[in-house]
Design an enzyme around this catalytic site. Structure first.
Site, PDB file in Angstrom:
ATOM      1  N   GLU A   1      59.040 108.125  31.977  1.00 34.79           N
ATOM      2  CA  GLU A   1      59.635 106.855  32.431  1.00 34.79           C
ATOM      3  C   GLU A   1      58.641 105.980  33.193  1.00 34.79           C
ATOM      4  OE1 GLU A   1      61.002 109.855  32.756  1.00 34.79           O
ATOM      5  OE2 GLU A   1      63.155 109.784  32.292  1.00 34.79           O
TER       6      GLU A   1
ATOM      7  N   ALA B   1      66.362 108.355  26.811  1.00 30.78           N
ATOM      8  CA  ALA B   1      67.344 107.282  26.677  1.00 30.78           C
ATOM      9  C   ALA B   1      66.801 106.307  25.638  1.00 30.78           C
ATOM     10  CB  ALA B   1      67.541 106.595  28.022  1.00 30.78           C
TER      11      ALA B   1
ATOM     12  N   GLU C   1      66.130 115.602  30.772  1.00 27.71           N
ATOM     13  CA  GLU C   1      67.250 115.674  31.726  1.00 27.71           C
ATOM     14  C   GLU C   1      68.487 116.329  31.118  1.00 27.71           C
ATOM     15  OE1 GLU C   1      66.743 111.459  32.556  1.00 27.71           O
ATOM     16  OE2 GLU C   1      66.807 111.940  34.688  1.00 27.71           O
TER      17      GLU C   1
ATOM     18  N   GLY D   1      65.242 111.165  29.379  1.00 33.14           N
ATOM     19  CA  GLY D   1      66.645 111.559  29.372  1.00 33.14           C
ATOM     20  C   GLY D   1      66.900 112.828  28.569  1.00 33.14           C
TER      21      GLY D   1
HETATM   22  N1  COA Z   1      64.300 105.208  22.465  1.00 39.40           N
HETATM   23  C1  COA Z   1      64.452 104.521  21.320  1.00 39.40           C
HETATM   24  N2  COA Z   1      63.800 104.833  20.182  1.00 39.40           N
HETATM   25  C2  COA Z   1      62.960 105.876  20.226  1.00 39.40           C
HETATM   26  C3  COA Z   1      62.737 106.631  21.381  1.00 39.40           C
HETATM   27  C4  COA Z   1      63.459 106.267  22.547  1.00 39.40           C
HETATM   28  N3  COA Z   1      63.344 106.939  23.692  1.00 39.40           N
HETATM   29  N4  COA Z   1      61.825 107.596  21.099  1.00 39.40           N
HETATM   30  C5  COA Z   1      61.503 107.450  19.803  1.00 39.40           C
HETATM   31  N5  COA Z   1      62.170 106.420  19.262  1.00 39.40           N
HETATM   32  C6  COA Z   1      62.123 105.915  17.880  1.00 39.40           C
HETATM   33  C7  COA Z   1      60.870 105.138  17.605  1.00 39.40           C
HETATM   34  O1  COA Z   1      61.007 103.803  18.027  1.00 39.40           O
HETATM   35  C8  COA Z   1      60.773 105.265  16.103  1.00 39.40           C
HETATM   36  O2  COA Z   1      61.710 104.385  15.494  1.00 39.40           O
HETATM   37  P1  COA Z   1      61.324 103.609  14.130  1.00 39.40           P
HETATM   38  O3  COA Z   1      60.867 104.693  13.179  1.00 39.40           O
HETATM   39  O4  COA Z   1      62.584 102.951  13.735  1.00 39.40           O
HETATM   40  O5  COA Z   1      60.205 102.673  14.496  1.00 39.40           O
HETATM   41  C9  COA Z   1      61.287 106.684  15.848  1.00 39.40           C
HETATM   42  O6  COA Z   1      62.059 107.032  16.996  1.00 39.40           O
HETATM   43  C10 COA Z   1      60.177 107.701  15.693  1.00 39.40           C
HETATM   44  O7  COA Z   1      59.352 107.660  16.831  1.00 39.40           O
HETATM   45  P2  COA Z   1      57.773 107.368  16.743  1.00 39.40           P
HETATM   46  O8  COA Z   1      57.362 106.778  18.059  1.00 39.40           O
HETATM   47  O9  COA Z   1      57.428 106.601  15.517  1.00 39.40           O
HETATM   48  O10 COA Z   1      57.220 108.867  16.613  1.00 39.40           O
HETATM   49  P3  COA Z   1      55.772 109.384  17.041  1.00 39.40           P
HETATM   50  O11 COA Z   1      55.636 110.723  16.410  1.00 39.40           O
HETATM   51  O12 COA Z   1      54.745 108.358  16.742  1.00 39.40           O
HETATM   52  O13 COA Z   1      55.861 109.530  18.634  1.00 39.40           O
HETATM   53  C11 COA Z   1      56.904 110.090  20.731  1.00 39.40           C
HETATM   54  C12 COA Z   1      56.769 110.419  19.222  1.00 39.40           C
HETATM   55  C13 COA Z   1      57.999 111.011  21.296  1.00 39.40           C
HETATM   56  C14 COA Z   1      55.584 110.378  21.446  1.00 39.40           C
HETATM   57  C15 COA Z   1      57.288 108.612  20.915  1.00 39.40           C
HETATM   58  O14 COA Z   1      58.392 108.322  20.090  1.00 39.40           O
HETATM   59  C16 COA Z   1      57.678 108.233  22.332  1.00 39.40           C
HETATM   60  O15 COA Z   1      56.822 108.128  23.194  1.00 39.40           O
HETATM   61  N6  COA Z   1      58.992 107.998  22.571  1.00 39.40           N
HETATM   62  C17 COA Z   1      59.478 107.499  23.816  1.00 39.40           C
HETATM   63  C18 COA Z   1      59.520 108.580  24.863  1.00 39.40           C
HETATM   64  C19 COA Z   1      59.986 108.017  26.192  1.00 39.40           C
HETATM   65  O16 COA Z   1      59.343 107.216  26.825  1.00 39.40           O
HETATM   66  N7  COA Z   1      61.149 108.497  26.654  1.00 39.40           N
HETATM   67  C20 COA Z   1      61.688 108.119  27.922  1.00 39.40           C
HETATM   68  C21 COA Z   1      62.734 107.106  27.772  1.00 39.40           C
HETATM   69  S1  COA Z   1      63.538 106.784  29.331  1.00 39.40           S
END
Ligand code: COA
Length: 280
Positions: free
Chosen positions: A154, A88, A134, A131
């Site tokens: 989460e 999400a 999911e 999400g």
């Molecule tokens: N919601 C909103 N934005 C998200 C996102 C999410 N769930 N997951 C990634 N993004 C965005 C980042 O903020 C970033 O945006 P920006 O370039 O404008 O700053 C872009 O996507 C790229 O992600 P980034 O974190 O820079 O990539 P990474 O390779 O360093 O890391 C992940 C990849 C997947 C490990 C990391 O993005 C992450 O942990 N995401 C969240 C996962 C999460 O907690 N999901 C559950 C949500 S309920």
């Protein structure tokens, strides 16, 4: 195919290129690659609208959900990673209270996917987190590239899964493994996901689409009526006791004997010919 700026791209692929009357596999691509295809409210309503459209469309045989690939790296910067859906959209969570979040998560895109009456496949290349995991679990089958990673992070946001993950994941991979994933928030790789039954097949990234579409076409070539009955009958296993479920199956099986497609299928087998279904 939709425009590039749409959050959900929809593509219709014939089940059999030489026999268009057989219908189509619909591929829905969640398209926010700069945000790792994170599900914001716009994507969620697009998914719900898409599911409603698909349900009304009698040409559809099978539905594939996937995430858009990242753009090539801009000059001097690293490319965004491949993602199915990274969850999400966390940026929408800031300052949000239960009053606002309750309606957002009650009748949602995950439920809309889950309720689709025809078979669904998640085609996963990259992160399938929160999400996104999911969405994959709301589909009937999952095919993943070997660089994919699954997780429910989460807990690191002070949350738990909210798109049906605790329930559907527990039924798919068991409650013990689900508890470990949800408590730790740690990711598992595609091989581990395959080993525990979270994904049906793992492929090289460059073979992912062909492998998934071959599966979708194989499913799409069956009677759509019989597929719907199969799906709802197997679902009964998740909702009812064993003895009730066996009764659901017995009724569904018997009812199929009144369909033309049963007669068509049996006659085609005995005549050693391919079946041409009424409910193509
Ligand atoms: N919601 C909103 N934005 C998200 C996102 C999410 N769930 N997951 C990634 N993004 C965005 C980042 O903020 C970033 O945006 P920006 O370039 O404008 O700053 C872009 O996507 C790229 O992600 P980034 O974190 O820079 O990539 P990474 O390779 O360093 O890391 C992940 C990849 C997947 C490990 C990391 O993005 C992450 O942990 N995401 C969240 C996962 C999460 O907690 N999901 C559950 C949500 S309920």
């Amino acid at each position: 195919m939709g425009m590039g700026d749409e959050v959900l791209l929809v593509e219709r692929v014939p089940v059999d290129a030489e026999r268009p009357e057989v219908g189509v596999v619909v591929v829905a691509t969640i398209n926010r690659p700069d945000k790792l295809n994170a599900l914001n409210q716009t994507v969620m309503s697009a998914i719900k609208d898409f599911c409603a459209d698909v349900e009304r469309d009698d040409k559809v045989r099978c539905i594939v959900f996937t995430g858009a690939a990242p753009a090539p790296a801009p000059e001097g910067k690293r490319a965004k990673p491949h993602a199915f859906v990274a969850g999400a959209d966390i940026s929408e969570f800031q300052g949000l209270g239960s009053e606002e979040v309750r309606p957002m998560f009650s009748d949602n895109g995950w439920e809309a996917i889950w309720r689709l009456s025809l078979p669904t496949i998640a085609m996963v290349d990259g992160f399938a987190l929160g999400g996104g995991c999911e969405v994959a679990v709301s589909c009937d089958l999952r095919v993943a590239s070997d660089r994919s990673r699954f997780g429910t992070p989460e807990i690191n946001l002070g949350l738990i899964p909210g798109g049906g993950g605790t329930q559907r994941l527990a039924r798919l991979i068991g409650h013990g493994r689900t508890m470990e994933m949800v408590y730790t928030g740690e990711m598992i790789d595609a091989q581990e996901a395959h080993r525990i039954g979270l994904v049906n097949h793992v492929t090289a990234p460059e073979e992912l689409r062909d492998r998934t579409m071959a599966l979708a076409r194989s499913i799409g070539s069956k009677s759509s009526h019989t597929l719907r009955v199969a799906k709802s009958t197997i679902r009964a296993a998740l909702e009812t006791s064993l003895s009730d479920g066996v009764q659901v199956e017995a009724d569904a099986f018997a009812n199929l004997f009144d369909t033309e497609d049963k007669e068509i299928g049996v006659n085609a087998f005995l005549a050693r010919e391919p079946a041409v279904w009424k409910h193509r």
